[in-house]
Design a protein around this motif. Structure first.
Motif, PDB file in Angstrom:
ATOM      1  N   GLU A   1       8.831   9.113  -9.196  1.00  0.00           N
ATOM      2  CA  GLU A   1       8.606   9.840  -7.867  1.00  0.00           C
ATOM      3  C   GLU A   1       8.464   8.404  -7.277  1.00  0.00           C
ATOM      4  O   GLU A   1       8.609   8.662  -5.535  1.00  0.00           O
ATOM      5  CB  GLU A   1       7.006  10.345  -8.477  1.00  0.00           C
ATOM      6  CG  GLU A   1       7.444  10.938  -9.264  1.00  0.00           C
ATOM      7  CD  GLU A   1       5.781  11.882  -9.371  1.00  0.00           C
ATOM      8  OE1 GLU A   1       4.627  11.364  -8.655  1.00  0.00           O
ATOM      9  OE2 GLU A   1       5.148  12.392 -10.386  1.00  0.00           O
ATOM     10  N   HIS A   2       8.881   6.563  -7.629  1.00  0.00           N
ATOM     11  CA  HIS A   2       8.452   5.438  -6.778  1.00  0.00           C
ATOM     12  C   HIS A   2      10.055   5.338  -6.788  1.00  0.00           C
ATOM     13  O   HIS A   2      10.201   4.238  -5.751  1.00  0.00           O
ATOM     14  CB  HIS A   2       7.758   4.763  -7.501  1.00  0.00           C
ATOM     15  CG  HIS A   2       6.114   5.287  -7.527  1.00  0.00           C
ATOM     16  ND1 HIS A   2       4.995   5.011  -6.680  1.00  0.00           N
ATOM     17  CD2 HIS A   2       5.602   5.728  -8.462  1.00  0.00           C
ATOM     18  CE1 HIS A   2       4.324   5.867  -6.545  1.00  0.00           C
ATOM     19  NE2 HIS A   2       4.169   6.728  -7.894  1.00  0.00           N
TER      20      HIS A   2
ATOM     21  N   GLY B   1       0.831   3.657  -3.127  1.00  0.00           N
ATOM     22  CA  GLY B   1       0.273   5.345  -2.744  1.00  0.00           C
ATOM     23  C   GLY B   1      -0.780   4.710  -2.282  1.00  0.00           C
ATOM     24  O   GLY B   1      -1.813   5.912  -2.432  1.00  0.00           O
ATOM     25  N   MET B   2      -1.491   4.156  -2.180  1.00  0.00           N
ATOM     26  CA  MET B   2      -3.782   3.517  -1.989  1.00  0.00           C
ATOM     27  C   MET B   2      -3.326   2.283  -1.020  1.00  0.00           C
ATOM     28  O   MET B   2      -2.555   1.199  -1.672  1.00  0.00           O
ATOM     29  CB  MET B   2      -3.919   3.693  -3.547  1.00  0.00           C
ATOM     30  CG  MET B   2      -3.498   2.428  -4.337  1.00  0.00           C
ATOM     31  SD  MET B   2      -3.732   2.258  -5.880  1.00  0.00           S
ATOM     32  CE  MET B   2      -3.716   4.012  -6.573  1.00  0.00           C
ATOM     33  N   SER B   3      -4.062   2.576  -1.161  1.00  0.00           N
ATOM     34  CA  SER B   3      -4.784   0.570  -0.376  1.00  0.00           C
ATOM     35  C   SER B   3      -5.548  -0.191  -1.270  1.00  0.00           C
ATOM     36  O   SER B   3      -6.435  -0.017  -2.713  1.00  0.00           O
ATOM     37  CB  SER B   3      -6.186   1.446   0.552  1.00  0.00           C
ATOM     38  OG  SER B   3      -5.982   1.960   1.201  1.00  0.00           O
TER      39      SER B   3
ATOM     40  N   GLU C   1       1.064   6.730 -13.434  1.00  0.00           N
ATOM     41  CA  GLU C   1       2.493   8.221 -12.825  1.00  0.00           C
ATOM     42  C   GLU C   1       3.781   7.986 -13.122  1.00  0.00           C
ATOM     43  O   GLU C   1       3.615   7.020 -13.607  1.00  0.00           O
ATOM     44  CB  GLU C   1       2.191   8.368 -11.493  1.00  0.00           C
ATOM     45  CG  GLU C   1       1.011   8.407 -10.639  1.00  0.00           C
ATOM     46  CD  GLU C   1       1.233   8.802  -9.242  1.00  0.00           C
ATOM     47  OE1 GLU C   1       2.130   8.346  -8.683  1.00  0.00           O
ATOM     48  OE2 GLU C   1       0.143   9.218  -8.800  1.00  0.00           O
TER      49      GLU C   1
ATOM     50  N   ASP D   1       0.507  -0.955  -0.705  1.00  0.00           N
ATOM     51  CA  ASP D   1      -0.187  -0.239   0.034  1.00  0.00           C
ATOM     52  C   ASP D   1       0.830   1.425  -0.030  1.00  0.00           C
ATOM     53  O   ASP D   1       0.559   2.165  -1.055  1.00  0.00           O
ATOM     54  CB  ASP D   1      -0.686  -0.227   1.169  1.00  0.00           C
ATOM     55  CG  ASP D   1      -1.872  -0.774   1.376  1.00  0.00           C
ATOM     56  OD1 ASP D   1      -2.481  -1.035  -0.103  1.00  0.00           O
ATOM     57  OD2 ASP D   1      -2.466  -1.319   2.380  1.00  0.00           O
ATOM     58  N   GLN D   2       2.033   1.241   0.951  1.00  0.00           N
ATOM     59  CA  GLN D   2       2.293   2.239   1.310  1.00  0.00           C
ATOM     60  C   GLN D   2       3.385   2.960  -0.520  1.00  0.00           C
ATOM     61  O   GLN D   2       3.616   3.931  -0.485  1.00  0.00           O
ATOM     62  CB  GLN D   2       3.967   1.926   1.829  1.00  0.00           C
ATOM     63  CG  GLN D   2       3.322   2.361   3.650  1.00  0.00           C
ATOM     64  CD  GLN D   2       4.138   1.615   4.455  1.00  0.00           C
ATOM     65  OE1 GLN D   2       5.524   1.222   4.289  1.00  0.00           O
ATOM     66  NE2 GLN D   2       3.598   2.214   5.984  1.00  0.00           N
TER      67      GLN D   2
ATOM     68  N   LEU E   1      11.232   5.237  -3.308  1.00  0.00           N
ATOM     69  CA  LEU E   1      10.455   4.027  -2.447  1.00  0.00           C
ATOM     70  C   LEU E   1      11.052   2.602  -2.801  1.00  0.00           C
ATOM     71  O   LEU E   1      10.366   1.274  -1.656  1.00  0.00           O
ATOM     72  CB  LEU E   1       8.324   4.144  -2.715  1.00  0.00           C
ATOM     73  CG  LEU E   1       8.068   5.354  -2.037  1.00  0.00           C
ATOM     74  CD1 LEU E   1       6.658   5.571  -2.324  1.00  0.00           C
ATOM     75  CD2 LEU E   1       8.362   5.543  -0.551  1.00  0.00           C
TER      76      LEU E   1
ATOM     77  N   ARG F   1       1.627   1.683 -11.915  1.00  0.00           N
ATOM     78  CA  ARG F   1       0.064   3.048 -11.233  1.00  0.00           C
ATOM     79  C   ARG F   1       0.657   4.617 -12.886  1.00  0.00           C
ATOM     80  O   ARG F   1       1.490   4.583 -13.712  1.00  0.00           O
ATOM     81  CB  ARG F   1       1.766   4.002 -10.534  1.00  0.00           C
ATOM     82  CG  ARG F   1       1.913   3.435  -9.117  1.00  0.00           C
ATOM     83  CD  ARG F   1      -0.348   2.793  -8.618  1.00  0.00           C
ATOM     84  NE  ARG F   1      -0.822   4.178  -9.118  1.00  0.00           N
ATOM     85  CZ  ARG F   1      -1.134   5.504  -7.621  1.00  0.00           C
ATOM     86  NH1 ARG F   1      -0.157   5.601  -6.918  1.00  0.00           N
ATOM     87  NH2 ARG F   1      -1.177   6.972  -8.277  1.00  0.00           N
TER      88      ARG F   1
END
Length: 208
Positions: free
Chosen positions: A192-193, A105-107, A188, A101-102, A196, A186
């Motif tokens: 950006e990830h 960036g969503m459930s 996006e 999830d982290q 992470l 994603r």
């Protein structure tokens, strides 16, 4: 007179050798019992003296812990590891629901395990998002395919396992002979990830 003297000679007179022999034979068992009883008393006295003279055992240090241990009861001398070890082919164990999830960036939904892979997918009525984890043989095959098709896209990561690479929305890492590949989907910018993905790769490496 002859008969009277004859009867007198057949009687055993007090103090005669025969009476003394019988008395000695009857007294032998009694004497033996007395010897055994005296010996037993001496043994008991010896044991009591040994116990009284023996030094008292001191209690172990540490409030009654195990012998040789300085730790109090209920405390372990072992240092817990920072990350629990997970089977190298347990994809859903190597990347947890919360970590997926982290990363996205969503459930996401619960992980769906198929063999040595695990997929976390967003609900169909929400934005697009998915995290795919490949462990064991699948993780090695995914890396080999990426290395063969897009070798220039793999950027080495320092201090992550024994070997690690970042490629867009994917990260590949090796610890020993075990490979794990993680793919983020994603809509996006993949850059950006990157952090992470790198942070997640560090966590996974610590579990192998």
């Amino acid at each position: 007179m002859l008969n009277i003297h004859t009867r007198d000679r057949g009687r055993t007179r007090p103090g005669s050798p025969s009476r003394r022999r019988r008395t000695a034979l009857l007294g032998a068992p009694v004497a033996a019992l007395l010897v055994l009883a005296l010996q037993g008393c001496q043994d008991l006295a010896t044991d009591a003296g040994d116990k009284a003279s023996a030094p008292a055992k001191s209690a172990p240090a540490g409030g009654g812990g195990a012998p040789g241990s300085s730790k109090p009861d209920g405390q372990s001398s072992a240092t817990p590891s920072a990350s629990p070890t997970v089977a190298p082919d347990d994809a859903c164990g190597l990347v947890t629901q919360l970590e997926a999830d982290q990363l996205a960036g969503m459930s996401l939904g619960h992980g769906r395990a198929i063999g040595d892979t695990c997929t976390y997918t967003a609900p169909p009525d929400g934005p697009t998002g998915q995290v795919e984890v490949f462990a064991g043989e699948s993780g090695k095959n995914y890396y080999d395919a990426e290395h063969t098709l897009h070798p220039d896209s793999l950027k080495p990561l320092a201090d992550v396992g024994d070997e690690a690479y970042l490629a867009g929305g994917e990260v590949f890492l090796r610890v020993g002979e075990h490979w794990v590949s993680i793919r983020l989907v994603r809509l996006e910018d993949e850059a950006e990830h990157a952090k992470l993905l790198t942070d997640l790769a560090l966590k996974v490496a610590g579990r192998l």
